[in-house]
Write a protein that holds these residues in place. Structure first.
Motif, PDB file in Angstrom:
ATOM      1  N   PRO A   1       0.817  -1.238   0.000  1.00 16.52           N
ATOM      2  CA  PRO A   1       0.000   0.000   0.000  1.00 16.52           C
ATOM      3  C   PRO A   1       0.842   1.277   0.000  1.00 16.52           C
ATOM      4  CG  PRO A   1      -0.886  -1.610   1.532  1.00 16.52           C
ATOM      5  CD  PRO A   1       0.445  -2.137   1.095  1.00 16.52           C
ATOM      6  N   LEU A   2       1.986   1.247   0.686  1.00 12.30           N
ATOM      7  CA  LEU A   2       2.854   2.422   0.705  1.00 12.30           C
ATOM      8  C   LEU A   2       3.439   2.688  -0.689  1.00 12.30           C
ATOM      9  CD1 LEU A   2       4.759   1.698   4.040  1.00 12.30           C
ATOM     10  CD2 LEU A   2       2.840   3.259   3.694  1.00 12.30           C
ATOM     11  N   ILE A   3       3.839   1.613  -1.345  1.00 15.63           N
ATOM     12  CA  ILE A   3       4.395   1.768  -2.701  1.00 15.63           C
ATOM     13  C   ILE A   3       3.320   2.282  -3.653  1.00 15.63           C
ATOM     14  CG2 ILE A   3       5.435   0.542  -4.642  1.00 15.63           C
ATOM     15  CD1 ILE A   3       6.662  -1.404  -2.637  1.00 15.63           C
ATOM     16  N   ASP A   4       2.087   1.758  -3.538  1.00 14.50           N
ATOM     17  CA  ASP A   4       1.004   2.218  -4.415  1.00 14.50           C
ATOM     18  C   ASP A   4       0.751   3.701  -4.230  1.00 14.50           C
ATOM     19  OD1 ASP A   4       0.861  -0.355  -5.256  1.00 14.50           O
ATOM     20  OD2 ASP A   4      -1.014  -0.850  -4.222  1.00 14.50           O
ATOM     21  N   GLU A   5       0.800   4.166  -3.005  1.00  9.65           N
ATOM     22  CA  GLU A   5       0.553   5.580  -2.751  1.00  9.65           C
ATOM     23  C   GLU A   5       1.637   6.457  -3.385  1.00  9.65           C
ATOM     24  OE1 GLU A   5      -1.340   8.952  -1.568  1.00  9.65           O
ATOM     25  OE2 GLU A   5      -2.064   6.864  -1.619  1.00  9.65           O
ATOM     26  N   MET A   6       2.888   6.014  -3.325  1.00  9.83           N
ATOM     27  CA  MET A   6       3.964   6.769  -3.966  1.00  9.83           C
ATOM     28  C   MET A   6       3.757   6.835  -5.471  1.00  9.83           C
ATOM     29  SD  MET A   6       7.307   5.288  -1.951  1.00  9.83           S
ATOM     30  CE  MET A   6       7.334   5.079  -0.178  1.00  9.83           C
TER      31      MET A   6
ATOM     32  N   SER B   1      12.632   3.032  -8.853  1.00 11.37           N
ATOM     33  CA  SER B   1      12.587   1.857  -7.974  1.00 11.37           C
ATOM     34  C   SER B   1      13.587   1.988  -6.834  1.00 11.37           C
ATOM     35  CB  SER B   1      12.870   0.592  -8.785  1.00 11.37           C
ATOM     36  OG  SER B   1      11.899   0.420  -9.791  1.00 11.37           O
ATOM     37  N   LYS B   2      14.746   2.544  -7.131  1.00  8.49           N
ATOM     38  CA  LYS B   2      15.761   2.718  -6.094  1.00  8.49           C
ATOM     39  C   LYS B   2      15.309   3.720  -5.044  1.00  8.49           C
ATOM     40  CE  LYS B   2      19.955   2.135  -4.425  1.00  8.49           C
ATOM     41  NZ  LYS B   2      19.934   3.108  -3.324  1.00  8.49           N
ATOM     42  N   ARG B   3      14.635   4.787  -5.476  1.00 14.16           N
ATOM     43  CA  ARG B   3      14.173   5.785  -4.523  1.00 14.16           C
ATOM     44  C   ARG B   3      13.059   5.219  -3.630  1.00 14.16           C
ATOM     45  NH1 ARG B   3      15.200   9.094  -0.799  1.00 14.16           N
ATOM     46  NH2 ARG B   3      13.680  10.791  -0.514  1.00 14.16           N
ATOM     47  N   VAL B   4      12.172   4.427  -4.204  1.00 14.28           N
ATOM     48  CA  VAL B   4      11.119   3.796  -3.395  1.00 14.28           C
ATOM     49  C   VAL B   4      11.743   2.860  -2.362  1.00 14.28           C
ATOM     50  CG1 VAL B   4       9.169   2.194  -3.474  1.00 14.28           C
ATOM     51  CG2 VAL B   4       9.376   3.996  -5.196  1.00 14.28           C
ATOM     52  N   PHE B   5      12.712   2.065  -2.773  1.00  9.36           N
ATOM     53  CA  PHE B   5      13.373   1.142  -1.852  1.00  9.36           C
ATOM     54  C   PHE B   5      14.060   1.898  -0.719  1.00  9.36           C
ATOM     55  CE2 PHE B   5      17.260  -1.339  -0.813  1.00  9.36           C
ATOM     56  CZ  PHE B   5      16.637  -2.414  -0.204  1.00  9.36           C
ATOM     57  N   ASP B   6      14.757   3.007  -1.057  1.00  6.51           N
ATOM     58  CA  ASP B   6      15.434   3.785  -0.011  1.00  6.51           C
ATOM     59  C   ASP B   6      14.435   4.382   0.968  1.00  6.51           C
ATOM     60  OD1 ASP B   6      17.840   3.171  -1.167  1.00  6.51           O
ATOM     61  OD2 ASP B   6      17.988   5.054  -2.294  1.00  6.51           O
ATOM     62  N   ARG B   7      13.298   4.865   0.490  1.00  4.36           N
ATOM     63  CA  ARG B   7      12.300   5.446   1.383  1.00  4.36           C
ATOM     64  C   ARG B   7      11.694   4.393   2.310  1.00  4.36           C
ATOM     65  NH1 ARG B   7       7.825   9.236  -0.992  1.00  4.36           N
ATOM     66  NH2 ARG B   7       7.497   9.374   1.271  1.00  4.36           N
ATOM     67  N   LEU B   8      11.474   3.192   1.801  1.00  2.00           N
ATOM     68  CA  LEU B   8      10.944   2.132   2.672  1.00  2.00           C
ATOM     69  C   LEU B   8      11.915   1.809   3.794  1.00  2.00           C
ATOM     70  CD1 LEU B   8       9.415  -0.316   0.033  1.00  2.00           C
ATOM     71  CD2 LEU B   8       8.194   1.270   1.522  1.00  2.00           C
ATOM     72  N   LEU B   9      13.202   1.846   3.501  1.00  4.81           N
ATOM     73  CA  LEU B   9      14.190   1.556   4.545  1.00  4.81           C
ATOM     74  C   LEU B   9      14.337   2.702   5.528  1.00  4.81           C
ATOM     75  CD1 LEU B   9      17.043  -0.158   2.472  1.00  4.81           C
ATOM     76  CD2 LEU B   9      15.171  -1.252   3.729  1.00  4.81           C
ATOM     77  N   ASP B  10      14.370   3.934   5.027  1.00  6.46           N
ATOM     78  CA  ASP B  10      14.662   5.087   5.878  1.00  6.46           C
ATOM     79  C   ASP B  10      13.439   5.574   6.646  1.00  6.46           C
ATOM     80  OD1 ASP B  10      17.196   4.903   4.844  1.00  6.46           O
ATOM     81  OD2 ASP B  10      16.885   6.488   3.352  1.00  6.46           O
ATOM     82  N   GLU B  11      12.297   5.661   5.968  1.00  7.92           N
ATOM     83  CA  GLU B  11      11.122   6.284   6.582  1.00  7.92           C
ATOM     84  C   GLU B  11      10.198   5.277   7.272  1.00  7.92           C
ATOM     85  OE1 GLU B  11       9.107   8.743   3.768  1.00  7.92           O
ATOM     86  OE2 GLU B  11      10.965   9.561   2.934  1.00  7.92           O
ATOM     87  N   TYR B  12      10.208   4.024   6.802  1.00  9.80           N
ATOM     88  CA  TYR B  12       9.259   3.050   7.351  1.00  9.80           C
ATOM     89  C   TYR B  12       9.959   1.863   7.991  1.00  9.80           C
ATOM     90  CZ  TYR B  12       6.124   5.786   4.422  1.00  9.80           C
ATOM     91  OH  TYR B  12       5.417   6.828   3.858  1.00  9.80           O
TER      92      TYR B  12
ATOM     93  N   SER C   1      14.108  -6.853  -0.363  1.00 11.70           N
ATOM     94  CA  SER C   1      15.271  -6.583  -1.206  1.00 11.70           C
ATOM     95  C   SER C   1      14.877  -5.622  -2.329  1.00 11.70           C
ATOM     96  CB  SER C   1      15.831  -7.881  -1.800  1.00 11.70           C
ATOM     97  OG  SER C   1      14.889  -8.454  -2.694  1.00 11.70           O
ATOM     98  N   TYR C   2      15.904  -5.046  -2.938  1.00  6.65           N
ATOM     99  CA  TYR C   2      15.649  -4.121  -4.049  1.00  6.65           C
ATOM    100  C   TYR C   2      15.007  -4.839  -5.228  1.00  6.65           C
ATOM    101  CZ  TYR C   2      16.652  -1.268  -8.142  1.00  6.65           C
ATOM    102  OH  TYR C   2      16.541  -0.575  -9.319  1.00  6.65           O
ATOM    103  N   GLN C   3      15.393  -6.087  -5.481  1.00 11.07           N
ATOM    104  CA  GLN C   3      14.810  -6.830  -6.597  1.00 11.07           C
ATOM    105  C   GLN C   3      13.315  -7.052  -6.406  1.00 11.07           C
ATOM    106  OE1 GLN C   3      17.681  -7.510  -5.140  1.00 11.07           O
ATOM    107  NE2 GLN C   3      19.127  -7.235  -6.848  1.00 11.07           N
TER     108      GLN C   3
END
Length: 553
Positions: free
Chosen positions: A65-70, A85-96, A102-104
């Motif tokens: 759901p977080l990815i869908d909202e982005m 995709s890299k920016r979404v992955f970084d935000r999931l790690l840093d903000e949530y 994994s990134y894949q």
């Protein structure tokens, strides 16, 4: 025992045996299946699809759901400021504080989900390619592509100009040292001349600087350069500009693919040529060869389609358009002019004067009061120089000491104009006459190149060197002999006997004064006599006394 067959083949076999009279129990025993399978085979035309298993839960499910909202917010964000995709992955790690992903996993989910979200929002697919039909003689496409060649032994990057007719696929190519406005114009002139006409509709272009001075911020409006506007209106070209960047590449996909095809099929392996003129002659032959190919599944060849299209092209104007750019530089004390960061030599007599330079795509011409005084191949590098040794000979004959270290001499050696034969003759002349006089003799030989061919002078130098004749007159005479021999060989019939090889004869040299005397007409006058002058002598008396005045007869 059950046979190893696919489900469709199994159903077909059961129906065939049932029509032959076998009972359901016998079918069960023969094929090793249950009565439900036999019943389905008899009732269904095609086997029912395999039931899909429910998706397995993954560690990414809590974050979907977080990815869908982005991705939904990206629909209204500027194109260059959307989530990767890299920016979404970084935000999931840093903000949530996401763990166990994994990134894949994130990249795979976004690759599928981004298009679905766009569809759900009613935006439609990101790109739609609509098939187009091109009428004969109406449209064309133009573009430049990079090619690499070996030019005079040096790996060089050049630019391939391509003008392609959309209906027939007929393309005309030209290789230039640069992709500037001069090359852009000369490529058009060559292509239109080969095609015999211009398209009646639009010609598609990139937003290249040779044509577009500024891309305006609305629709497809462009501010064209003044010279391009004058050029295209002269030739009757209607321009159409694609969207900037990669987004507009598909709008002229025909010429994009044509450049790739031409480069793969004709520039592999990398061509090795002595000049761009030689390469362009090869390109013209390749263009004619390509008329025999078929594009994809077309019924006829490119040449056959072009035969239909050629009569429908717009006639070309009879007046010519000057494609070169005019410069008026001043000749400095080094007898050089500066044209677009590069320097070119001119004759030393022009030092301090202002000359006119016409810059073309592959060469430039220097004029002094309407007379051509120099011609150079255009340099494609920056801050380079191209010096002609002949331009400095008048100064070097007064300053022979500057000759050995002259930059123009080094460039002449690199270009093959100053050969090892020149060097050997120069060494022998300096040994015989001294450095100063030997160098002056060589410069006098080089001056012969203004009215004799280079090959004949080299032949004259070789002959004079073998005979030990180390004067410019001897080289000039032997060069004239070589020229006369070539003229005689060219005019002789094909069946005439060939002369003996020159290597079997001892080299002989006739000096210029003897050669001139041998060409004078025969003198038929009688030899002079002093007999009439004897009558003026005084007669002597018999006794030996001189005759008196008045007695002489």
């Amino acid at each position: 025992m059950r046979l190893s067959k696919s489900k469709a083949e199994l159903y077909a076999a059961i129906r065939r045996d049932h029509r032959a009279g076998m009972s359901m129990r016998a079918l069960q025993r023969k094929y090793g299946v249950t009565w439900q399978t036999v019943r389905k085979a008899l009732d269904l035309v095609w086997p029912e699809p395999r039931k899909k298993l429910p998706p397995r839960p993954t560690r990414l499910d809590p974050y979907k759901p977080l990815i869908d909202e982005m991705l939904r917010r990206d629909l209204d964000a500027p194109p260059k400021q959307r989530h990767t995709s890299k920016r979404v992955f970084d935000r999931l790690l840093d903000e949530y504080a996401a763990t166990g992903i994994s990134y894949q996993m994130v990249r795979g989910y976004i690759a599928t989900r981004r298009g679905e979200i766009r569809q759900e929002a009613g935006r439609g697919p990101s790109e739609v390619f609509v098939p187009q039909t091109h009428l004969p003689g109406t449209e064309a496409e133009v573009d430049f592509g990079d090619v690499h060649i070996v030019l005079v032994g040096v790996a060089t990057r050049c630019y391939l100009f391509s003008f392609r007719l959309s209906y027939s696929g007929k393309a005309v190519h030209r290789v230039f040292a640069s992709c500037g406005q001069e090359a852009f114009f000369e490529g058009h002139v060559h292509a239109l001349s080969v095609l015999g006409g211009a398209p009646r509709g639009k010609v598609r272009y990139d937003n290249l600087k040779a044509a577009v001075a500024k891309v305006l911020g609305f629709a497809r409006h462009r501010q064209e350069s003044e010279r391009w506007t004058a050029f295209r209106t002269h030739w009757g070209i209607e321009s159409f500009y694609c969207r900037p960047g990669l987004e507009g590449a598909h709008e002229k996909g025909g010429v994009e693919g044509q450049i790739g095809y031409f480069r793969r099929n004709h520039f592999v392996p990398v061509p090795e040529v002595a000049s761009l003129a030689e390469l362009n002659e090869m390109v013209d032959r390749w263009d004619l060869q390509d008329e025999g190919r078929r594009i994809r599944s077309r019924a006829r060849t490119v040449g056959e389609y072009f035969a239909v299209e050629a009569p429908l092209l717009k006639p070309l104007p009879t007046e010519l358009f000057e494609t070169g750019r005019l410069f008026t530089p001043r000749v400095d004390r080094y007898s050089q002019i500066a044209v677009q960061t590069n320097r070119y030599s001119v004759p030393v007599r022009l030092i301090g004067r202002t000359v006119r330079v016409m810059l073309h795509a592959n060469h430039l011409i220097v004029y002094d009061q309407g007379t051509e005084v120099a011609r150079h191949e255009r340099l494609s590098t920056k801050a380079g120089s191209r010096l002609e040794l002949d331009h400095y000979l008048e100064a070097l004959i007064r300053k022979p000491g500057a000759f050995p270290g002259a930059t123009a001499l080094e460039q002449a050696k690199s270009a093959g104009k100053f050969t090892p034969v020149h060097d050997d003759w120069w060494t022998a002349a300096r040994a015989a006459h001294g450095d100063k006089d030997g160098t002056k003799a060589l410069i006098e030989v080089l001056l012969l190149g203004r009215h004799m061919s280079h090959e004949h002078i080299v032949a004259g130098l070789a002959t004079a060197l073998r005979a030990g004749a180390l004067t410019a007159d001897a080289v000039a005479l032997e060069a004239r002999k070589a020229a006369e021999a070539d003229e005689l060989a060219a005019s002789a019939p094909a069946h005439a006997a060939l002369p003996a090889p020159p290597g079997r004869q001892r080299a002989t040299v006739t000096f210029l004064s003897d050669w001139r005397m041998s060409h004078l007409p025969a003198d038929t006058r009688p030899l002079p006599s002093v007999a009439p002058y004897d009558q003026l002598l005084r007669h002597r008396r018999p006794g030996g006394a001189p005759a008196t005045e008045g007695e002489a007869t």
